[in-house]
Design a protein around this motif. Structure first.
Motif, mmCIF file in Angstrom:
data_model
loop_
_atom_site.group_PDB
_atom_site.id
_atom_site.type_symbol
_atom_site.label_atom_id
_atom_site.label_comp_id
_atom_site.label_asym_id
_atom_site.label_seq_id
_atom_site.Cartn_x
_atom_site.Cartn_y
_atom_site.Cartn_z
ATOM 1 N N MET A 233 14.862 -4.436 -11.717
ATOM 2 C CA MET A 233 14.291 -5.189 -10.598
ATOM 3 C C MET A 233 14.545 -6.688 -10.740
ATOM 4 N N LYS A 234 14.453 -7.209 -11.956
ATOM 5 C CA LYS A 234 14.713 -8.631 -12.166
ATOM 6 C C LYS A 234 16.154 -8.984 -11.797
ATOM 7 N N ALA A 235 17.067 -8.103 -12.124
ATOM 8 C CA ALA A 235 18.483 -8.367 -11.854
ATOM 9 C C ALA A 235 18.849 -8.199 -10.385
ATOM 10 N N ASN A 236 18.109 -7.351 -9.665
ATOM 11 C CA ASN A 236 18.555 -6.972 -8.314
ATOM 12 C C ASN A 236 17.613 -7.352 -7.172
ATOM 13 N N ILE A 237 16.342 -7.669 -7.469
ATOM 14 C CA ILE A 237 15.421 -8.034 -6.396
ATOM 15 C C ILE A 237 14.789 -9.386 -6.737
ATOM 16 N N PRO A 238 15.539 -10.465 -6.488
ATOM 17 C CA PRO A 238 15.013 -11.797 -6.772
ATOM 18 C C PRO A 238 14.118 -12.287 -5.631
ATOM 19 N N GLY A 239 13.347 -13.344 -5.894
ATOM 20 C CA GLY A 239 12.543 -13.970 -4.863
ATOM 21 C C GLY A 239 13.307 -15.083 -4.172
ATOM 22 N N SER A 240 12.572 -15.921 -3.466
ATOM 23 C CA SER A 240 13.212 -17.005 -2.711
ATOM 24 C C SER A 240 13.656 -18.159 -3.606
ATOM 25 N N LYS A 241 13.135 -18.188 -4.858
ATOM 26 C CA LYS A 241 13.522 -19.220 -5.818
ATOM 27 C C LYS A 241 14.014 -18.560 -7.097
ATOM 28 N N PRO A 242 14.826 -19.263 -7.903
ATOM 29 C CA PRO A 242 15.372 -18.661 -9.138
ATOM 30 C C PRO A 242 14.307 -18.168 -10.117
ATOM 31 N N THR A 243 13.121 -18.763 -10.074
ATOM 32 C CA THR A 243 12.061 -18.354 -11.010
ATOM 33 C C THR A 243 11.263 -17.147 -10.497
ATOM 34 N N MET A 244 11.625 -16.621 -9.334
ATOM 35 C CA MET A 244 10.880 -15.507 -8.731
ATOM 36 C C MET A 244 11.692 -14.217 -8.826
ATOM 37 N N TYR A 245 11.044 -13.145 -9.258
ATOM 38 C CA TYR A 245 11.685 -11.840 -9.324
ATOM 39 C C TYR A 245 10.600 -10.772 -9.440
ATOM 40 N N MET A 246 10.957 -9.519 -9.131
ATOM 41 C CA MET A 246 9.980 -8.433 -9.145
ATOM 42 C C MET A 246 9.669 -7.997 -10.570
ATOM 43 N N THR A 247 8.366 -7.763 -10.833
ATOM 44 C CA THR A 247 7.922 -7.237 -12.118
ATOM 45 C C THR A 247 6.886 -6.137 -11.889
ATOM 46 N N THR A 248 6.502 -5.479 -12.972
ATOM 47 C CA THR A 248 5.506 -4.408 -12.916
ATOM 48 C C THR A 248 4.188 -4.891 -13.495
ATOM 49 N N ASP A 249 3.095 -4.585 -12.804
ATOM 50 C CA ASP A 249 1.765 -4.844 -13.353
ATOM 51 C C ASP A 249 1.437 -3.683 -14.293
ATOM 52 N N THR A 250 1.758 -3.839 -15.553
ATOM 53 C CA THR A 250 1.669 -2.727 -16.505
ATOM 54 C C THR A 250 0.234 -2.242 -16.713
ATOM 55 N N LEU A 251 -0.752 -3.106 -16.534
ATOM 56 C CA LEU A 251 -2.141 -2.704 -16.727
ATOM 57 C C LEU A 251 -2.621 -1.782 -15.608
ATOM 58 N N CYS A 252 -1.979 -1.847 -14.459
ATOM 59 C CA CYS A 252 -2.376 -1.026 -13.308
ATOM 60 C C CYS A 252 -1.353 0.071 -13.023
ATOM 61 N N THR A 253 -0.634 0.493 -14.056
ATOM 62 C CA THR A 253 0.407 1.500 -13.881
ATOM 63 C C THR A 253 0.113 2.720 -14.745
ATOM 64 N N GLN A 254 0.286 3.906 -14.161
ATOM 65 C CA GLN A 254 0.058 5.161 -14.870
ATOM 66 C C GLN A 254 1.319 6.010 -14.817
ATOM 67 N N VAL A 255 1.567 6.760 -15.886
ATOM 68 C CA VAL A 255 2.690 7.698 -15.913
ATOM 69 C C VAL A 255 2.157 9.080 -16.270
ATOM 70 N N LYS A 256 2.798 10.111 -15.729
ATOM 71 C CA LYS A 256 2.426 11.475 -16.093
ATOM 72 C C LYS A 256 3.605 12.401 -15.836
ATOM 73 N N PRO A 257 3.761 13.449 -16.638
ATOM 74 C CA PRO A 257 4.837 14.415 -16.413
ATOM 75 C C PRO A 257 4.500 15.318 -15.231
ATOM 76 N N ILE A 258 5.502 15.631 -14.424
ATOM 77 C CA ILE A 258 5.337 16.539 -13.294
ATOM 78 C C ILE A 258 6.539 17.477 -13.252
ATOM 79 N N VAL A 259 6.484 18.469 -12.384
ATOM 80 C CA VAL A 259 7.591 19.399 -12.186
ATOM 81 C C VAL A 259 8.225 19.124 -10.835
#
Length: 354
Positions: A233-259
């Protein structure tokens, strides 16, 4: 001979009439909006512990959204009012509590009983106390069941009407098949990556797809998956300025295995934000192994819709994730439908396994 001809002609006329009548009595279309559930239960019981327990199950919030949003819109009617107008509802729960009829608590479901598409889940129990304990204990199975039913309906809609732009990008860049909402047309490509968007200023829906080498089981732990996401995301979805880019809020993210398609997948659900900017919203992704090319293929949907409800938007994108067919998958043998939750203690009137 004339009599035989007369009888033959008469039976042909009757047969034609029956066929004509049958064509007129087709199953009506179901009513209600997506993720709306009608509970058929006595008015007084609805206000008692049994009814409150079921309401609390259905009233659960959707995980991974920036603000609370209910999983379902809930309606209730007394069995006496459950008539030909209400029985065509798309999602119905029939509550049957009778100690003289039932000896144990069970669940069963049928499809398209009065309308199409429709699912009716019947929960039967000998008494209210056991009923309340049962639905509370199996909260997740009940929620997942109706969510997957709605997802399957969406998948079938996407198969008929979808964005050709997304389908072509998935095919040309990754050798995969993918269906996404038709309004998603704008796109940007990068190395082993594409981003597509509806490009709406008020409620923007997006689909991303990227791939990286599979390096063993550790490839699917939370830290590894989120590090890869942030890198792409940092490499491909930048913001309007060079210091802006997409990141993940890791504290509000959950992962789980599914089928998915009878194979292992890792679901990641949470919030994204634009570094050094105020933009953000929910996302959901599936990470799956492409055994033909020994790589992990990730397909993700994310939403930017400030001041709007996001339940419907993110669920439409989530349905798209289930349509992904990897190069090793035969689309004729592996239907896109999500495998349904196997409900506990269930008398199955229709198979739960696709």
């Amino acid at each position: 001979m004339k009599m035989n001809r007369f009888k033959t002609g008469m039976w042909m006329a009757v047969l034609a009439l029956l066929v004509a009548c049958e064509s007129k009595f087709t199953t009506p279309s179901s009513s209600g909006r997506p993720y709306e559930v009608l509970v058929v239960i006595g008015d007084s019981m609805w206000q008692q512990p049994a009814g409150r327990a079921l309401f609390d199950v259905l009233d659960t919030d959707i995980p991974g959204l920036p603000q609370p949003e209910r999983s379902f819109r809930i309606s209730q009617t007394d069995p006496k009012r459950f008539n030909q107008i209400l029985n065509i509802f798309r999602n119905i729960i029939l509550v049957k509590i009778d100690k003289n009829t039932y000896t144990q608590t069970k669940m069963k479901f049928v499809r398209d009983e009065y309308a199409s598409p429709q699912v009716i889940l019947t929960i039967q129990s000998p008494d209210e106390k056991e009923f309340a304990a049962f639905v509370t204990r199996h909260r997740e199975q009940i929620i997942d069941f109706f969510v997957k039913m709605e997802m399957n309906r969406l998948i079938r809609e996407l198969e008929k009407k979808h964005s050709e732009t997304v389908t072509q990008l998935a095919g040309n860049m990754f050798g995969c098949e993918l269906y996404a909402p038709r309004e998603i047309q704008s796109y940007k490509t990068g190395k082993d990556f594409f981003w597509t968007s509806s490009n709406s200023a008020t409620a923007m829906v997006n689909i991303c797809m990227y791939a990286y080498p599979y390096e063993g089981p550790h490839t699917f732990n939370k830290a590894y998956v989120l590090a890869k996401r942030d890198s792409f995301m940092k490499a491909n979805i930048p913001g309007s300025k060079p210091t802006m880019y997409m990141t993940t809020d890791t504290l509000c993210t959950q992962v789980k295995p599914i089928v998915v398609k009878r194979g292992y997948a890792l679901e990641t659900r949470g919030l994204w934000q634009m570094k050094n900017d105020g933009m953000g919203g929910p996302f959901v992704s599936h990470s799956r192994v492409d055994t033909v090319n020994n790589r992990v293929v990730v397909v993700e949907g994310f939403v930017y819709a400030p001041e709007k409800m996001k339940r419907g938007l993110i669920r439409r994108l989530e349905g798209s994730l289930y349509t992904l067919n990897l190069p090793s998958e035969n689309t004729e043998e592996l239907p896109a439908d999500i495998q349904e939750t196997v409900l506990p203690k269930t008398t199955k009137e229709q198979s739960y396994n696709k």
